[in-house]
Each structure stands twice: as C-alpha cells, then as structure tokens.
Design an enzyme around this catalytic site. Structure first.
Site, PDB file in Angstrom:
ATOM      1  N   GLU A  51      37.507  -3.278  -6.738  1.00  0.00           N
ATOM      2  CA  GLU A  51      36.040  -2.756  -6.845  1.00  0.00           C
ATOM      3  C   GLU A  51      35.193  -4.340  -5.937  1.00  0.00           C
ATOM      4  OE1 GLU A  51      32.495  -3.300 -10.346  1.00  0.00           O
ATOM      5  OE2 GLU A  51      34.560  -2.938 -10.765  1.00  0.00           O
ATOM      6  N   ASP A  62      24.949  -9.864 -14.253  1.00  0.00           N
ATOM      7  CA  ASP A  62      26.334  -9.924 -13.827  1.00  0.00           C
ATOM      8  C   ASP A  62      27.076 -11.067 -14.635  1.00  0.00           C
ATOM      9  OD1 ASP A  62      26.307  -7.716 -12.294  1.00  0.00           O
ATOM     10  OD2 ASP A  62      25.720  -9.130 -10.596  1.00  0.00           O
TER      11      ASP A  62
END
Length: 104
Positions: A51, A62
């Site tokens: 990813e 995040d």
C-alpha cells in the site's frame, strides 16, 4: 472477466493457507530515493501486497507516524506527479507484487 492482481494474490494465499503480509509506505518519505529503495525491497522481504500512501496536508485520521511521514514527503516536494512516478519506477522493476495507491 479475469481476477484482479489483488484478488489473485489473496486466492493464492488462501490456497497456501497463510495470511497476507500487507506493507505500507508513504511515497517520498523519508526522501524520494530512500523511500523508493525501501519500496523496491519489500517484495524480497515477503510483502504480498504493498500500500503506497499519498502525502496529504491534513491527515488527522492517519495517526502520528503516517502524519509525520506525509509531512516529510510534502516537505520533499512530493505530490501526485511524484507519487505516480514512484509507483511507475517500482512497477518497472517488480511485476509480481500488487500495489495499491492510498489517497484522499
């Protein structure tokens, strides 16, 4: 219709009765060249799927590590053009490990 590379990888892992090693890297962190070297080393380290994060100026959801990596990448001038070049360079050397771009 054929399976996507990601679906094919997960089918293969299921047939092997093993879990996937999904690695995450922020494009352009700690810098472009080092990040690309890390990215290119992940398949050899066993990554089944990679990813690649797109640096974003406000990544509050995040968490602190990805936030700092994104800040570092942005400070290095990494934007959409550089992220796509980053993945393109990786793909030229590695045609087996699927890559997912993560953006906002």
């Amino acid at each position: 219709m054929s399976k996507s590379r990601i679906e094919a990888r997960f089918a293969q892992l299921k047939a092997e009765n093993r879990a996937a090693f999904v690695a995450y890297v922020m494009a352009g962190a700690p810098d472009y060249a080092t990040g690309l070297e890390i990215l290119q080393g992940l398949p050899g380290a066993g990554a089944d799927l990679i990813e690649v994060g797109f640096p974003f100026s406000d990544p509050m959801a995040d968490g602190p590590v990805i936030q700092k990596a994104g800040d570092r990448a942005i400070a290095n001038g990494v934007g959409l053009k550089q992220v796509l070049a980053y993945v393109r360079e990786f793909r030229q050397k590695n045609h087996t490990t699927p890559v997912v771009l993560m953006g906002y």
